[in-house]
Design an enzyme around this catalytic site. Structure first.
Site, PDB file in Angstrom:
ATOM      1  N   VAL A 171      67.998  44.879 -87.138  1.00 46.99           N
ATOM      2  CA  VAL A 171      68.757  43.797 -87.981  1.00 46.99           C
ATOM      3  C   VAL A 171      68.096  43.905 -89.312  1.00 46.99           C
ATOM      4  O   VAL A 171      68.497  44.167 -90.602  1.00 46.99           O
ATOM      5  CB  VAL A 171      69.504  42.568 -87.747  1.00 46.99           C
ATOM      6  CG1 VAL A 171      70.541  42.855 -86.808  1.00 46.99           C
ATOM      7  CG2 VAL A 171      68.474  41.418 -86.892  1.00 46.99           C
ATOM      8  N   LYS A 172      66.602  43.914 -89.087  1.00 47.73           N
ATOM      9  CA  LYS A 172      65.589  43.573 -90.275  1.00 47.73           C
ATOM     10  C   LYS A 172      66.280  42.064 -91.496  1.00 47.73           C
ATOM     11  O   LYS A 172      65.964  42.175 -92.731  1.00 47.73           O
ATOM     12  CB  LYS A 172      65.707  44.688 -90.855  1.00 47.73           C
ATOM     13  CG  LYS A 172      64.828  45.579 -90.446  1.00 47.73           C
ATOM     14  CD  LYS A 172      64.889  47.159 -91.134  1.00 47.73           C
ATOM     15  CE  LYS A 172      63.702  48.029 -90.323  1.00 47.73           C
ATOM     16  NZ  LYS A 172      64.437  48.831 -89.257  1.00 47.73           N
ATOM     17  N   ARG A 173      66.985  41.545 -90.984  1.00 50.71           N
ATOM     18  CA  ARG A 173      66.806  40.172 -91.089  1.00 50.71           C
ATOM     19  C   ARG A 173      66.024  39.009 -91.603  1.00 50.71           C
ATOM     20  O   ARG A 173      64.960  39.435 -91.133  1.00 50.71           O
ATOM     21  CB  ARG A 173      68.304  38.792 -90.450  1.00 50.71           C
ATOM     22  CG  ARG A 173      69.072  39.810 -90.433  1.00 50.71           C
ATOM     23  CD  ARG A 173      69.858  40.266 -91.154  1.00 50.71           C
ATOM     24  NE  ARG A 173      71.685  40.938 -91.039  1.00 50.71           N
ATOM     25  CZ  ARG A 173      72.327  42.344 -90.345  1.00 50.71           C
ATOM     26  NH1 ARG A 173      71.441  42.430 -90.733  1.00 50.71           N
ATOM     27  NH2 ARG A 173      73.009  42.013 -90.011  1.00 50.71           N
TER      28      ARG A 173
END
EC number: 4.1.1.23
Lengths: 298, 298
Positions: free
Chosen positions: B106-108
């Protein structure tokens, strides 16, 4: 053909007479009654998501005549899962129907075809989450990974705000590393990426996020990205004042938007009983605060 | 109390006898029949989302006995809006029910209470999107913004994979800037952040994403983050070989997981007519490829 985002944002700010970007951050623990039921973990998640959606839509209605744009924060919707994401979609649609520009604060970033998919999620309304006029993106993966976002934005007449220097206390450790610092390289990348979107307003559609909590740096960002809109978080709750943000503006008072989320949405918590009146008064206060401090009397 | 993620991942890799992380990236344009209807923009979005969810669940079923973990890529679900996010939730649940660990790609990344909300979205199954054992996070905002994610992960017995050096061609421009480069500062941050999650396996729950497309750097990452699992994208479609990834492993053959997405999921496109047979054979091929090249004969 859709008018480019930079021109649309410039026009909206001029029309509303203020560069305020209203944050829509439905913190579950800060919501006024009757929306505070959203914090109840025993309630059905769809009901909880309805409540945060309703709150944000009503906040939009309170402020729509006095702000050019809103910034829903995806995290506060995603925390309620797909039901929350559906509420995010509804809030975006509601704000656009009220004539506001929507800046999706999603801070996405990924490579190649994955970046394409994210871009579709926010710039291709019939398909994805959609209904954003612009989104925030994170640059860590590199300039090549911003290109698919920029391409999708341009096709849709949309915009980007690339994180350059964020407002948190620890932002300098990595963003400020090197000489020149990484953040200045990213700023140069933003300038280059926006070059072919320069509109009649004198602004491009590729902007930058620059924390208002670093007021001494804002003139640097203004110079490094002369055609970029600067999105300034940090006003109010995080401590930055109207005077602090003034360096981000051109002498004519244009070129930046000042974000405020909880200072308006949750103004009722400082004493008011009616959340809408409190939000409306806080918005008026911010409008005059900025008008008195920005160059050009904007 | 839940076993820490690092120990669970180490055990799962040992049990399945391979460090493969199966990517679940439902590219709309690459799906086999009958799932290719998902690319049809005239179809109802809920039907389209059902199709990508079904494809991923069936792919999980094909591979579940031979991989320790899966990595659904959020972007390919988000591009179908909230319906797509609901499919993401279903795929995560399905994979966990099949005994697999789920790494949400998700690379949040965000600050303070916003980071908390993202962490809840993926580590608090009753509430959010949930059902991830670990997620990928982006470090641009600074070490202080990784802490809320790490705290939530620890509470849930979950893990993080922090982007250190990504696999794309342009990853060096900003990640590699400075002396030492930013990516090495982030690596030091990952090591520090994981110190209090060190489990019986000798691994922490805070890992790092290090592109296998930079094989000469993998031994550096291994040394800078001795207790971190390294998640290696770039094998196969992006050009990295089994030999290339070997430097990321300890001499005993543990310590890294090698991601493969389209090389398995879409293996049918290189000639096979039956996508499941093609995926299964591609998986077996990758298993032997790695077994022959990794230290310790793992």
């Amino acid at each position: 053909m859709t008018t480019p985002f930079g021109d649309r944002l410039a026009a909206a700010i001029s029309k509303k007479g203020t560069p305020i970007l209203l944050g829509l951050d439905p913190h579950l623990d800060l919501l006024p009654s009757p929306f505070d039921g959203a914090a109840d973990a025993h309630r059905d998640v769809n009901e909880r998501a309805e409540l945060i959606g309703d709150f944000c839509c009503q906040l939009v209605d309170v402020c729509a005549d006095r702000v050019p744009a809103v910034k829903p924060q995806s995290a506060f919707f995603e925390q309620l899962g797909s039901a929350g994401v559906a509420a995010f979609e509804r809030v975006c649609d509601h704000a656009r129907a009220a004539g506001l520009l929507v800046v999706g604060d999603v801070k996405r970033g990924d490579i190649a075809s994955t970046a394409d998919a994210y871009a579709r999620a926010f710039f291709d309304p019939p398909m994805g989450i959609g209904a954003c006029d612009a989104i925030t993106v994170s640059p860590y993966l590199g300039a090549d990974t911003l290109e698919p976002f920029a391409k999708a934005a341009k096709t849709a007449g949309g915009g980007l705000f690339v994180l350059v220097r964020t407002s948190n206390p620890g932002s300098g450790a990595w963003q400020g590393h090197g000489a020149p610092p990484v953040s200045e390289l990213v700023a140069a990348g933003v300038h280059a990426l926006g070059a072919d979107t320069l509109g009649a307003s004198g602004y491009s559609s590729i902007g930058a996020v620059c924390g208002a909590t670093h007021p001494d740096q804002l003139t640097t960002w203004r110079q490094l990205m002369p055609h970029a809109f600067l999105l300034l978080p940090g006003y109010g709750a995080q401590g930055a004042t109207a005077k602090d943000v003034s360096g981000a503006f051109r002498p004519d008072g244009t070129g930046a938007i000042v974000a405020s989320s909880r200072g308006i949405a949750f103004a009722y918590r400082t004493g008011h009983t009616d959340w809408k009146t409190a939000a409306s008064e806080a918005l008026d206060h911010m409008r005059s605060d900025l008008a008195g401090a920005l160059p050009g009397g904007a």
